[in-house]
Design a protein around this motif. Structure first.
Motif, mmCIF file in Angstrom:
data_model
loop_
_atom_site.group_PDB
_atom_site.id
_atom_site.type_symbol
_atom_site.label_atom_id
_atom_site.label_comp_id
_atom_site.label_asym_id
_atom_site.label_seq_id
_atom_site.Cartn_x
_atom_site.Cartn_y
_atom_site.Cartn_z
ATOM 1 N N SER A 388 0.823 -1.121 0.013
ATOM 2 C CA SER A 388 0.014 -0.171 0.028
ATOM 3 C C SER A 388 1.022 1.201 -0.057
ATOM 4 O O SER A 388 2.016 1.083 0.803
ATOM 5 N N TRP A 389 0.525 2.143 -0.957
ATOM 6 C CA TRP A 389 1.383 3.326 -1.058
ATOM 7 C C TRP A 389 0.796 4.526 -1.871
ATOM 8 O O TRP A 389 -0.194 4.451 -2.053
ATOM 9 N N ASP A 390 1.328 5.750 -1.880
ATOM 10 C CA ASP A 390 0.942 6.893 -2.563
ATOM 11 C C ASP A 390 1.737 6.911 -3.879
ATOM 12 O O ASP A 390 3.007 6.939 -3.730
ATOM 13 N N THR A 391 1.103 7.160 -4.899
ATOM 14 C CA THR A 391 1.865 7.361 -6.170
ATOM 15 C C THR A 391 1.721 9.052 -6.234
ATOM 16 O O THR A 391 1.058 9.778 -5.493
ATOM 17 N N GLU A 392 2.444 9.457 -7.417
ATOM 18 C CA GLU A 392 2.466 11.065 -7.384
ATOM 19 C C GLU A 392 1.187 11.440 -7.879
ATOM 20 O O GLU A 392 0.631 12.802 -7.118
#
Ligand SMILES: *[C@@H]1O[C@H](CO)[C@@H](O)[C@H](O)[C@H]1NC(C)=O
Ligand SMILES: *[C@@H]1O[C@H](CO)[C@@H](O)[C@H](O)[C@H]1NC(C)=O
Ligand SMILES: *[C@@H]1O[C@H](CO)[C@@H](O)[C@H](O)[C@H]1NC(C)=O
Ligand SMILES: *[C@@H]1O[C@H](CO)[C@@H](O)[C@H](O)[C@H]1NC(C)=O
Ligand SMILES: *[C@@H]1O[C@H](CO)[C@@H](O)[C@H](O)[C@H]1NC(C)=O
Ligand SMILES: *[C@@H]1O[C@H](CO)[C@@H](O)[C@H](O)[C@H]1NC(C)=O
Ligand SMILES: *[C@@H]1O[C@H](CO)[C@@H](O)[C@H](O)[C@H]1NC(C)=O
Ligand SMILES: *[C@@H]1O[C@H](CO)[C@@H](O)[C@H](O)[C@H]1NC(C)=O
Ligand SMILES: *[C@@H]1O[C@H](CO)[C@@H](O)[C@H](O)[C@H]1NC(C)=O
Length: 450
Positions: A388-392
């Protein structure tokens, strides 16, 4: 002459007032001190040195004296006019807060010593990162929350004493949990009081899933982050005090049965925390640092570790009966030989498959988007992992939908040195902030790293 001058002054004043700059705070943690290239600091309004020990400001004989760098070290990294802050505490460092909060005498002496230190070292602000008043720290199973209930009551008094001691010229901010379970000290009763004391609130709108869960959910979806922010607003915080937090790492969790996991949320995980509260190390995080995207190259001149440290960056390996863990220490149990184990730096890892960084690269490459929740994720069926993470794009979306739409005060990032893979995420935060407040704070003026 009189009237036109006045008009000109008024026009200038209005122009200045509409040029309000969104708060853009960057933490610089002591484990990651690689700075981005010139230009990348434009827009930054606060740089935060993390962390001083929470016990540092206790009156003798309790205080410990770790050196704290002079604010000038950080001031030259950021645009002129940006504030330099000292962060105190962080995950696992709560003892000094509990003690410093307990009585009026302790609160006052803590606040005095803190104010004195800030003045001596020329800081403009202090960030209290108490995780968390009322408990739920890493020790919550051995020191139960009940014995920390007093902290919920003394917390506003503690902050009041600090604000009174540092005065209006210096800012006071607090870092607060994004997970509702940890918001014991942020209630409808305490919210308005806390809000009236502090200048800014850094909402840790990430780690919304952690090792205390047993089913997957996104760590920082747009929906989850919006809910967390709205919770603070509903409990009495002014949106203008709130900063939304971005993190520069991807989180991973081991699935119990990856075959059964077809949607990103609600999949059972393996046991991620033992009943005694310690980490089973079946979850973790990989930062967006350049080397984490690169193939692992094991140096040929490794020597046997003498201090138990090993792995990438040390030139040390464990002996023939021990593995090197993801955190760079030698041992022979699953914690060392299982997921994240650094093959080639000691006994062969149990898991002889790809390294955690290789799995990370796979996840980054194959990420999918959950449009309902607004989040990137990857289910690695081969390796039984949920990522789980944030992209730009996620960064910009959150800025538009939360920071702008709910008229928050700004954003913060954790942390500056964790995004060295071309500073892609930092660039996205900067673009979002500058699109909102294009004049920023002027150009970055010194690239020298202290
Ligand atoms: C921590 O304490 C609060 C009350 O202060 C309680 O509601 C919460 O469930 C506790 N958390 C755990 C994990 O025991
Ligand atoms: C999973 O977590 C939930 C909520 O924390 C808890 O109620 C439940 O008992 C847990 N299930 C298992 C099998 O541990
Ligand atoms: C894992 O899930 C699959 C698909 O739902 C199921 O067929 C299988 O029996 C499960 N395995 C275990 C060990 O529970
Ligand atoms: C916690 O429990 C685990 C599993 O039973 C055990 O291996 C570990 O040593 C315990 N840790 C502490 C600090 O008691
Ligand atoms: C191993 O070699 C590297 C250069 O490749 C060098 O920087 C390092 O100091 C050497 N380490 C030891 C322990 O000899
Ligand atoms: C490896 O190191 C551990 C911890 O120092 C020690 O207990 C063990 O005997 C060592 N094994 C060998 C083969 O030297
Ligand atoms: C450990 O791994 C190396 C390289 O993958 C392999 O050549 C070696 O046979 C392995 N040793 C054991 C004891 O499995
Ligand atoms: C802004 O907020 C309103 C009301 O909560 C919502 O309907 C709208 O979709 C939001 N806009 C964005 C860009 O998220
Ligand atoms: C940048 O910082 C370094 C280190 O303190 C200093 O020597 C140098 O003069 C500074 N340069 C500018 C342009 O301010």
């Amino acid at each position: 002459m009189r009237i036109p001058t006045l008009v000109a002054a008024l026009i200038a004043l209005v122009a200045f007032a509409t040029m309000a700059t969104a708060r853009y705070a960057v933490y610089l943690d002591d484990g990651h001190r690689n700075l981005p290239p010139p230009g990348m600091m434009t827009g930054v309004t606060h740089i935060i040195n993390a962390f001083a020990s929470s016990s540092h400001f206790l009156a003798a004989p309790f205080g410990t004296a770790f050196p704290i760098s002079h604010a000038d070290v950080f001031r030259r990294m950021v645009p002129a006019g940006a504030k330099v802050c000292l962060a105190i505490g962080g995950w696992g460092d709560t003892d000094g807060f509990g003690q410093g909060c307990a009585t009026q005498w302790y609160r006052n002496s803590y606040a005095q010593k803190l104010a004195q230190t800030l003045n001596e070292l020329d800081y403009d602000c202090v960030d209290i990162d108490w995780e968390f008043p009322g408990g739920n720290g890493p020790d919550y199973k051995t020191i139960p929350n009940q014995s920390k209930e007093f902290e919920i009551e003394c917390y506003p008094l503690f902050l009041r004493a600090i604000k009174d001691a540092i005065g209006d010229k210096l800012e006071l901010s607090i870092a607060v949990p994004g997970r509702e379970q940890n918001m014991m000290a942020y209630t409808a009763e305490t919210g308005p009081v806390l809000d009236s004391i502090v200048d800014a609130v850094h909402v840790m709108t990430y780690d919304l899933m952690n090792r205390r869960d047993n089913c997957t959910k996104h760590t920082q979806s747009l929906v989850g982050v919006t809910e967390a922010i709205e919770l603070y607003i509903s409990r009495g915080f002014h949106p203008s005090k709130l900063n939304l937090g971005y993190v520069f790492y991807a989180s991973w969790f081991t699935l119990q049965n990856a075959t059964a996991c077809v949607t990103p949320t609600g999949c059972r995980t393996e046991l991620l925390e033992y009943p005694n509260g310690t980490d089973t190390l079946r979850s973790g995080a990989v930062t967006f640092e350049f080397e984490h995207y690169q193939p692992l190259i094991i140096p040929s001149n490794l020597t046997i570790s003498v201090d138990g440290r090993c792995g990438s960056g040390t030139f040390a390996r464990c002996n023939a009966t021990e593995c090197c863990s993801q955190y760079g220490s030698c041992g022979s149990t699953y914690e060392y030989c299982g997921t994240g184990c650094q093959n080639g730096y000691g006994m062969n890892c149990t898991d002889t498959g790809p390294t955690i960084n290789e799995k990370f690269v796979q996840a980054m490459k194959n990420g999918e988007y959950d449009a309902n929740e607004g989040a990137h994720y990857y289910i690695d069926h081969q390796e039984s992992l949920f990522w789980s993470w944030d992209t730009e794009e996620d960064i910009q979306k959150k800025y538009d939908a939360v920071v702008k739409n709910l008229t928050l005060g700004g954003v913060f990032v954790w942390s500056l040195g964790e995004d060295t893979d071309y500073f892609k995420h930092l660039r996205a935060v900067q673009a979002a902030v500058l699109s909102d407040a294009p004049q920023g704070y002027g150009p970055y003026h010194n690239t020298t790293v202290a």
